[in-house]
Motif scaffolding. Structure first.
Motif, PDB file in Angstrom:
ATOM      1  N   UNK A  70      19.284  43.152  -8.044  1.00  0.00           N
ATOM      2  CA  UNK A  70      17.865  43.463  -8.086  1.00  0.00           C
ATOM      3  C   UNK A  70      17.620  44.786  -8.794  1.00  0.00           C
ATOM      4  N   UNK A  71      16.684  44.755  -9.730  1.00  0.00           N
ATOM      5  CA  UNK A  71      16.244  45.958 -10.424  1.00  0.00           C
ATOM      6  C   UNK A  71      14.846  46.319  -9.956  1.00  0.00           C
ATOM      7  N   UNK A  72      14.081  46.971 -10.814  1.00  0.00           N
ATOM      8  CA  UNK A  72      12.715  47.328 -10.452  1.00  0.00           C
ATOM      9  C   UNK A  72      11.884  46.088 -10.096  1.00  0.00           C
ATOM     10  N   UNK A  73      11.039  46.248  -9.088  1.00  0.00           N
ATOM     11  CA  UNK A  73      10.148  45.153  -8.696  1.00  0.00           C
ATOM     12  C   UNK A  73       8.928  45.700  -7.974  1.00  0.00           C
ATOM     13  N   UNK A  74       7.929  44.839  -7.859  1.00  0.00           N
ATOM     14  CA  UNK A  74       6.707  45.148  -7.119  1.00  0.00           C
ATOM     15  C   UNK A  74       6.406  43.945  -6.241  1.00  0.00           C
ATOM     16  N   UNK A  75       6.128  44.197  -4.983  1.00  0.00           N
ATOM     17  CA  UNK A  75       5.815  43.123  -4.046  1.00  0.00           C
ATOM     18  C   UNK A  75       6.500  43.383  -2.732  1.00  0.00           C
ATOM     19  N   UNK A  76       6.503  42.366  -1.891  1.00  0.00           N
ATOM     20  CA  UNK A  76       7.112  42.484  -0.575  1.00  0.00           C
ATOM     21  C   UNK A  76       8.598  42.796  -0.709  1.00  0.00           C
ATOM     22  N   UNK A  77       9.130  43.627   0.193  1.00  0.00           N
ATOM     23  CA  UNK A  77      10.565  43.910   0.163  1.00  0.00           C
ATOM     24  C   UNK A  77      11.368  42.612   0.284  1.00  0.00           C
ATOM     25  N   UNK A  78      12.546  42.588  -0.330  1.00  0.00           N
ATOM     26  CA  UNK A  78      13.403  41.404  -0.268  1.00  0.00           C
ATOM     27  C   UNK A  78      14.806  41.796   0.172  1.00  0.00           C
ATOM     28  N   UNK A  79      15.424  40.904   0.939  1.00  0.00           N
ATOM     29  CA  UNK A  79      16.822  41.083   1.331  1.00  0.00           C
ATOM     30  C   UNK A  79      17.752  40.615   0.218  1.00  0.00           C
TER      31      UNK A  79
END
Length: 151
Positions: free
Chosen positions: A56-65
């Motif tokens: 996983x790199x940069x993201x926007x939204x709900x946290x993810x496992x």
């Protein structure tokens, strides 16, 4: 705003000279999420070909496992192997789907190529059933062509 109208914003974000690549990608994720109503989670995964995993790199939204995904697992993992866009109109109909949140109804993943090598992908989740069209695919291919210039 139309996808055509968003293209100049994508280019402007990615051409900023005073920001790191990750800062640009983070800003790009926010830009896409804020300007396309049904883009509810926008992020990048990057491939480690030695371990056959996506990170996983940069993201926007709900946290993810789901910070590390093996090639072949889930929609993202399948794209890492197929090198092809994958549009999922209804995630509940997919056998090899990794559930991130019960609110996610659909997903689109478009591979990111640098010098012909799939180095990662842009992944977008939506809380809407079947919102993605060929227009989304072409737009996200454009986005990834621009992102590839950062590598």
């Amino acid at each position: 705003m139309s996808f055509e109208g968003l293209q100049s914003g994508v280019v402007s974000i990615l051409q900023q000279e005073n920001k790191t690549r990750d800062e640009k990608l983070q800003e790009l994720c926010a830009y896409l999420s804020n300007n396309v109503a049904y883009y509810n989670w926008v992020g990048f995964y990057f491939a480690n070909h030695e371990t056959k995993t996506l990170h996983l790199g940069p993201y926007v939204g709900a946290p993810t496992d789901h910070t590390v995904i093996p090639f072949g697992k889930g929609i993202c993992g399948q794209v890492a192997e197929s090198n092809a866009n994958f549009v999922v109109p209804d995630v509940s109909a997919q056998d090899n789907y990794i559930a991130c949140s019960f609110t996610v109804k659909s997903e689109i993943v478009v591979p990111l190529f640098v010098n012909g090598v799939n180095i990662g992908q842009i992944d977008i989740d939506s809380h809407v059933l079947d919102p993605f069209s060929e227009v989304d695919e072409r737009f996200l291919e454009f986005v990834n062509q621009e992102v590839a210039k950062l590598f």
